[in-house]
Design a protein around this motif. Structure first.
Motif, PDB file in Angstrom:
ATOM      1  N   LYS A  32      84.494  59.415  -8.144  1.00 59.81           N
ATOM      2  CA  LYS A  32      84.102  59.163  -9.542  1.00 59.81           C
ATOM      3  C   LYS A  32      84.827  57.939 -10.119  1.00 59.81           C
ATOM      4  O   LYS A  32      84.214  57.109 -10.779  1.00 59.81           O
TER       5      LYS A  32
ATOM      6  N   TYR B 109      73.801  62.818 -14.546  1.00 60.83           N
ATOM      7  CA  TYR B 109      74.568  61.602 -14.854  1.00 60.83           C
ATOM      8  C   TYR B 109      73.934  60.411 -14.127  1.00 60.83           C
ATOM      9  O   TYR B 109      73.707  59.354 -14.722  1.00 60.83           O
TER      10      TYR B 109
ATOM     11  N   ASN C 265      73.242  59.905   0.425  1.00 60.32           N
ATOM     12  CA  ASN C 265      73.257  59.292  -0.902  1.00 60.32           C
ATOM     13  C   ASN C 265      71.924  59.550  -1.596  1.00 60.32           C
ATOM     14  O   ASN C 265      70.865  59.292  -1.039  1.00 60.32           O
ATOM     15  N   TYR C 266      71.996  60.086  -2.818  1.00 62.37           N
ATOM     16  CA  TYR C 266      70.775  60.373  -3.574  1.00 62.37           C
ATOM     17  C   TYR C 266      70.695  59.523  -4.841  1.00 62.37           C
ATOM     18  O   TYR C 266      70.274  60.003  -5.883  1.00 62.37           O
ATOM     19  N   SER C 267      71.170  58.289  -4.748  1.00 68.36           N
ATOM     20  CA  SER C 267      71.111  57.430  -5.926  1.00 68.36           C
ATOM     21  C   SER C 267      70.190  56.251  -5.674  1.00 68.36           C
ATOM     22  O   SER C 267      70.148  55.707  -4.565  1.00 68.36           O
ATOM     23  N   ALA C 268      69.484  55.842  -6.729  1.00 70.72           N
ATOM     24  CA  ALA C 268      68.633  54.665  -6.617  1.00 70.72           C
ATOM     25  C   ALA C 268      69.453  53.401  -6.872  1.00 70.72           C
ATOM     26  O   ALA C 268      68.973  52.293  -6.672  1.00 70.72           O
ATOM     27  N   LEU C 269      70.684  53.567  -7.333  1.00 71.36           N
ATOM     28  CA  LEU C 269      71.523  52.421  -7.683  1.00 71.36           C
ATOM     29  C   LEU C 269      72.509  52.112  -6.555  1.00 71.36           C
ATOM     30  O   LEU C 269      73.257  53.000  -6.138  1.00 71.36           O
TER      31      LEU C 269
ATOM     32  N   VAL D  42      78.677  64.443  -5.896  1.00 73.80           N
ATOM     33  CA  VAL D  42      79.495  63.645  -6.824  1.00 73.80           C
ATOM     34  C   VAL D  42      78.867  62.263  -7.032  1.00 73.80           C
ATOM     35  O   VAL D  42      78.453  61.616  -6.086  1.00 73.80           O
ATOM     36  N   SER D  43      78.787  61.868  -8.296  1.00 73.93           N
ATOM     37  CA  SER D  43      78.206  60.568  -8.645  1.00 73.93           C
ATOM     38  C   SER D  43      79.310  59.641  -9.131  1.00 73.93           C
ATOM     39  O   SER D  43      80.165  60.051  -9.927  1.00 73.93           O
ATOM     40  N   ARG D  44      79.267  58.422  -8.680  1.00 72.06           N
ATOM     41  CA  ARG D  44      80.283  57.455  -9.121  1.00 72.06           C
ATOM     42  C   ARG D  44      80.073  57.137 -10.593  1.00 72.06           C
ATOM     43  O   ARG D  44      78.942  56.960 -11.052  1.00 72.06           O
ATOM     44  N   ARG D  45      81.165  57.059 -11.327  1.00 74.17           N
ATOM     45  CA  ARG D  45      81.095  56.796 -12.760  1.00 74.17           C
ATOM     46  C   ARG D  45      81.081  55.303 -13.057  1.00 74.17           C
ATOM     47  O   ARG D  45      81.727  54.527 -12.350  1.00 74.17           O
ATOM     48  N   LYS D  46      80.352  54.972 -14.114  1.00 74.61           N
ATOM     49  CA  LYS D  46      80.359  53.587 -14.571  1.00 74.61           C
ATOM     50  C   LYS D  46      81.473  53.471 -15.595  1.00 74.61           C
ATOM     51  O   LYS D  46      81.482  54.186 -16.602  1.00 74.61           O
TER      52      LYS D  46
ATOM     53  N   LYS E 171      66.287  58.006  -0.884  1.00 73.28           N
ATOM     54  CA  LYS E 171      66.210  59.318  -1.552  1.00 73.28           C
ATOM     55  C   LYS E 171      66.956  59.150  -2.861  1.00 73.28           C
ATOM     56  O   LYS E 171      68.027  58.535  -2.869  1.00 73.28           O
TER      57      LYS E 171
ATOM     58  N   TYR F  38      76.244  52.513  -7.731  1.00 77.27           N
ATOM     59  CA  TYR F  38      76.666  53.836  -8.237  1.00 77.27           C
ATOM     60  C   TYR F  38      76.037  54.954  -7.413  1.00 77.27           C
ATOM     61  O   TYR F  38      75.091  55.619  -7.855  1.00 77.27           O
ATOM     62  N   PRO F  39      76.555  55.182  -6.230  1.00 78.58           N
ATOM     63  CA  PRO F  39      75.971  56.221  -5.367  1.00 78.58           C
ATOM     64  C   PRO F  39      76.166  57.620  -5.945  1.00 78.58           C
ATOM     65  O   PRO F  39      77.088  57.856  -6.726  1.00 78.58           O
ATOM     66  N   SER F  40      75.280  58.509  -5.567  1.00 75.52           N
ATOM     67  CA  SER F  40      75.436  59.932  -5.868  1.00 75.52           C
ATOM     68  C   SER F  40      75.475  60.623  -4.504  1.00 75.52           C
ATOM     69  O   SER F  40      74.441  60.795  -3.864  1.00 75.52           O
TER      70      SER F  40
END
Lengths: 152, 158
Positions: free
Chosen positions: A61, B57, A109-113, A141-145, B83, A116-118
């Motif tokens: 995070k 988030y 990884n389930y993030s489109a960014l 866990v998602s990385r925080r901005k 994904k 900022y991976p999730s």
């Protein structure tokens, strides 16, 4: 009629009942001891799960720096988590203790960014002493901005 | 020595004592087993709650607009080589066979003078376009009773 001692039937019944009680009590004692040992190892795994979850969550995070991973390794800035053999290391030091074995690790990884991976970090762990005691860690866990973008 | 019926009496007394001991311990064992299941379910519910928070988030970070007030749940969209999390309308049922998850997104009002936020706007307050209130609830049923875990947080556009 005078009787001295016991009849054969009485003795057989008493021996039979004693045997029955012995079997039940010894069975209960063994199962209680087994459950006690199993619980102790289960608690060790639960503690390991809590430690890993809280450690990786905080680092992913908030830690600044490069974030890279493959199935057996996660790097966040200068912190590296990796599965090495059956151990789980953080910067080369075992994070879970000697009695916890890591059998599988995986990261998705389930993030489109890109920045900022999730991450979903999965670990399968088991007790070294009692391998039938197993647990599974699934950490999301998602990385925080932490920087604010402004047009000013 | 004359003994008549003593053995039967002894057995009856033993059975009564055994019955009394069982009557004391059996409910305690049942309670312990039940409590153990409750703790297990609560731990799974907490993990589901955590997953919802992290997914939400990330979704808001990916795109702020388009999330009107309403009930949603997180899903993973699988595309070619990627994904990613998104939210879809409605609550999610039968999660891990027994859990229901709902994420309620609502607008919040902010007092421009004090910066305080609250669900309903008062005098001089307006809807804050840069903040949303998310309330996540995980509900499950256990021994005929409904249990739930709820958490609320504010996501801000930064």
């Amino acid at each position: 009629m005078t009787r001295r001692g016991f009849t054969l039937v009485e003795l057989v019944v008493v021996i039979g009942l004693s045997g029955l009680i012995f079997v039940v009590v010894s069975g209960l004692t063994v199962s209680l001891l087994t459950v006690g040992t199993k619980n102790r190892h289960q608690q060790t795994l639960e503690q390991a799960r809590d430690d890993v979850t809280s450690d990786i969550s905080n680092i992913v995070k908030w830690r600044e720096g490069i974030l890279a991973w493959d199935n057996n390794r996660l790097q966040v800035g200068d912190v590296v988590y990796e599965k090495s053999g059956d151990r789980f290391l953080k910067n080369g030091v075992s994070l879970l203790g000697e009695n916890v074995v890591v059998t599988e690790m995986g990261i998705e990884n389930y993030s489109a960014l890109e920045d900022y991976p999730s991450l979903i970090v999965g670990l399968k762990i088991e007790s070294r002493v009692l391998p039938q005691v197993k647990d599974e860690i699934k950490l999301v866990v998602s990385r925080r901005k932490t920087t604010i973008e402004t047009d000013l | 020595m004359m003994r008549k019926g003593a053995l039967l009496l002894e057995i009856v007394i033993s059975l009564v004592i055994l019955g009394m001991v069982s009557a004391v311990f059996f409910p305690a064992i049942v309670t312990l087993v039940k409590r153990s299941h409750q703790l297990k379910h609560a731990a799974v519910a907490a993990a589901i709650l955590q997953e919802g928070m992290e997914a939400t988030y990330n979704v808001f970070l990916s795109g702020w607009s388009g999330w009107e007030e309403g009930v949603y749940h997180p899903v993973v969209v699988v595309g070619p080589g990627t994904k990613h999390w998104t939210l879809i309308s409605g609550e999610e049922t039968a999660l891990e066979t027994r859990f229901t998850r709902r994420l309620e997104i609502s607008n919040i009002c902010r007092n421009p003078r004090t910066g305080d936020i609250r669900p309903n706007c008062g005098n001089g307050e307006s809807i804050d376009e840069y903040s949303r209130l998310v309330t996540e609830t995980v509900i499950w049923s256990e021994s005929g009773q409904t249990r739930q875990l709820t958490t609320s947080w504010v996501v801000a556009k930064i």
